[in-house]
Design a protein around this motif. Structure first.
Motif, PDB file in Angstrom:
ATOM      1  N   TYR A   1      36.129  37.172  35.419  1.00 24.20           N
ATOM      2  CA  TYR A   1      36.899  36.529  36.989  1.00 24.20           C
ATOM      3  C   TYR A   1      38.316  37.507  36.544  1.00 24.20           C
ATOM      4  O   TYR A   1      38.729  37.737  35.529  1.00 24.20           O
ATOM      5  CB  TYR A   1      37.440  35.239  36.709  1.00 24.20           C
ATOM      6  CG  TYR A   1      38.303  34.704  37.585  1.00 24.20           C
ATOM      7  CD1 TYR A   1      37.888  34.250  38.695  1.00 24.20           C
ATOM      8  CD2 TYR A   1      39.741  34.627  37.183  1.00 24.20           C
ATOM      9  CE1 TYR A   1      38.673  33.754  39.710  1.00 24.20           C
ATOM     10  CE2 TYR A   1      40.708  34.066  38.330  1.00 24.20           C
ATOM     11  CZ  TYR A   1      39.914  33.637  39.561  1.00 24.20           C
ATOM     12  OH  TYR A   1      40.939  33.245  40.487  1.00 24.20           O
ATOM     13  N   LYS A   2      38.785  38.199  37.752  1.00 25.49           N
ATOM     14  CA  LYS A   2      39.660  39.153  37.942  1.00 25.49           C
ATOM     15  C   LYS A   2      40.809  38.402  38.628  1.00 25.49           C
ATOM     16  O   LYS A   2      40.780  37.849  39.613  1.00 25.49           O
ATOM     17  CB  LYS A   2      39.344  40.283  38.577  1.00 25.49           C
ATOM     18  CG  LYS A   2      38.113  41.271  37.853  1.00 25.49           C
ATOM     19  CD  LYS A   2      38.787  41.953  36.615  1.00 25.49           C
ATOM     20  CE  LYS A   2      37.679  42.926  36.116  1.00 25.49           C
ATOM     21  NZ  LYS A   2      38.186  43.513  34.895  1.00 25.49           N
ATOM     22  N   ARG A   3      42.105  38.410  37.951  1.00 21.80           N
ATOM     23  CA  ARG A   3      43.421  38.089  38.575  1.00 21.80           C
ATOM     24  C   ARG A   3      43.943  39.251  39.573  1.00 21.80           C
ATOM     25  O   ARG A   3      44.008  40.247  38.932  1.00 21.80           O
ATOM     26  CB  ARG A   3      44.196  37.502  37.460  1.00 21.80           C
ATOM     27  CG  ARG A   3      43.744  36.236  36.838  1.00 21.80           C
ATOM     28  CD  ARG A   3      44.072  35.066  37.805  1.00 21.80           C
ATOM     29  NE  ARG A   3      44.031  33.856  36.962  1.00 21.80           N
ATOM     30  CZ  ARG A   3      44.524  32.718  37.355  1.00 21.80           C
ATOM     31  NH1 ARG A   3      44.930  32.722  38.459  1.00 21.80           N
ATOM     32  NH2 ARG A   3      44.454  31.532  36.601  1.00 21.80           N
ATOM     33  N   GLU A   4      44.476  38.722  40.608  1.00 25.98           N
ATOM     34  CA  GLU A   4      45.172  39.564  41.265  1.00 25.98           C
ATOM     35  C   GLU A   4      46.608  39.540  41.075  1.00 25.98           C
ATOM     36  O   GLU A   4      47.236  38.815  40.991  1.00 25.98           O
ATOM     37  CB  GLU A   4      45.012  39.277  42.990  1.00 25.98           C
ATOM     38  CG  GLU A   4      43.869  39.332  43.497  1.00 25.98           C
ATOM     39  CD  GLU A   4      43.134  40.817  43.394  1.00 25.98           C
ATOM     40  OE1 GLU A   4      43.834  41.952  43.664  1.00 25.98           O
ATOM     41  OE2 GLU A   4      42.092  41.220  42.769  1.00 25.98           O
ATOM     42  N   GLY A   5      47.227  40.796  40.675  1.00 25.66           N
ATOM     43  CA  GLY A   5      48.468  41.000  40.336  1.00 25.66           C
ATOM     44  C   GLY A   5      48.979  40.708  39.072  1.00 25.66           C
ATOM     45  O   GLY A   5      48.328  39.998  38.221  1.00 25.66           O
ATOM     46  N   LYS A   6      50.216  40.720  38.718  1.00 25.99           N
ATOM     47  CA  LYS A   6      50.803  40.563  37.644  1.00 25.99           C
ATOM     48  C   LYS A   6      50.967  38.976  37.300  1.00 25.99           C
ATOM     49  O   LYS A   6      51.807  38.567  38.392  1.00 25.99           O
ATOM     50  CB  LYS A   6      52.162  41.028  37.314  1.00 25.99           C
ATOM     51  CG  LYS A   6      52.004  42.641  36.572  1.00 25.99           C
ATOM     52  CD  LYS A   6      53.442  43.058  36.572  1.00 25.99           C
ATOM     53  CE  LYS A   6      53.393  44.470  35.670  1.00 25.99           C
ATOM     54  NZ  LYS A   6      54.731  44.870  35.723  1.00 25.99           N
TER      55      LYS A   6
ATOM     56  N   ASN B   1      48.363  31.653  38.044  1.00 31.24           N
ATOM     57  CA  ASN B   1      48.408  33.138  37.635  1.00 31.24           C
ATOM     58  C   ASN B   1      49.994  33.257  36.831  1.00 31.24           C
ATOM     59  O   ASN B   1      50.798  33.772  37.310  1.00 31.24           O
ATOM     60  CB  ASN B   1      48.338  34.187  38.578  1.00 31.24           C
ATOM     61  CG  ASN B   1      48.076  35.615  37.688  1.00 31.24           C
ATOM     62  OD1 ASN B   1      47.827  35.727  36.688  1.00 31.24           O
ATOM     63  ND2 ASN B   1      48.384  36.424  38.588  1.00 31.24           N
TER      64      ASN B   1
END
Length: 115
Positions: A2-7, A40
């Motif tokens: 799973y990839k998170r968008e942004g910091k 996030n």
């Protein structure tokens, strides 16, 4: 994976935390404080002696729980009650043993011409 968008954001809990707490209790503390533990966001907790940190982060498929203990010295913790958002720079200062709120900042200098 799973990839998170942004910091991720960084939230610091200013009240001391019982370090017997695990993922379930810490995520419940986040929920009670009005934040989403699945967001996030990195949530940082400190013990009463201020010599140990725990960081909680939802990685998309499960929680990360990171603990950092100082062998000597104490963290310079923010005063107050509840939760405070901090910047990446402030987190670096915290982990390096510096104050998260410096006593002064240098003023930004803006020039119109280069000579």
């Amino acid at each position: 994976m799973y990839k998170r968008e942004g910091k991720p954001e960084i939230c610091l809990f200013t009240d001391p935390c019982d370090f017997r707490c695990g993922i379930n209790t810490l995520s419940a503390k986040v929920s009670v404080a009005g934040k989403d533990p699945f967001s996030n966001t990195v949530f940082i907790f400190c013990n009463k002696r201020k010599d140990c940190l725990k960081m909680l982060y939802w990685g998309g498929a499960g929680f990360w729980l990171l603990q950092f203990r100082l062998e000597k010295g104490k963290f310079r913790w923010l005063k107050g009650k509840g939760m405070s958002e901090i910047s990446y720079r402030q987190m670096e200062w915290l982990l390096d043993g510096m104050d998260m709120v410096p006593s002064h900042y240098n003023d930004e200098v803006k020039y119109k011409y280069v000579v």
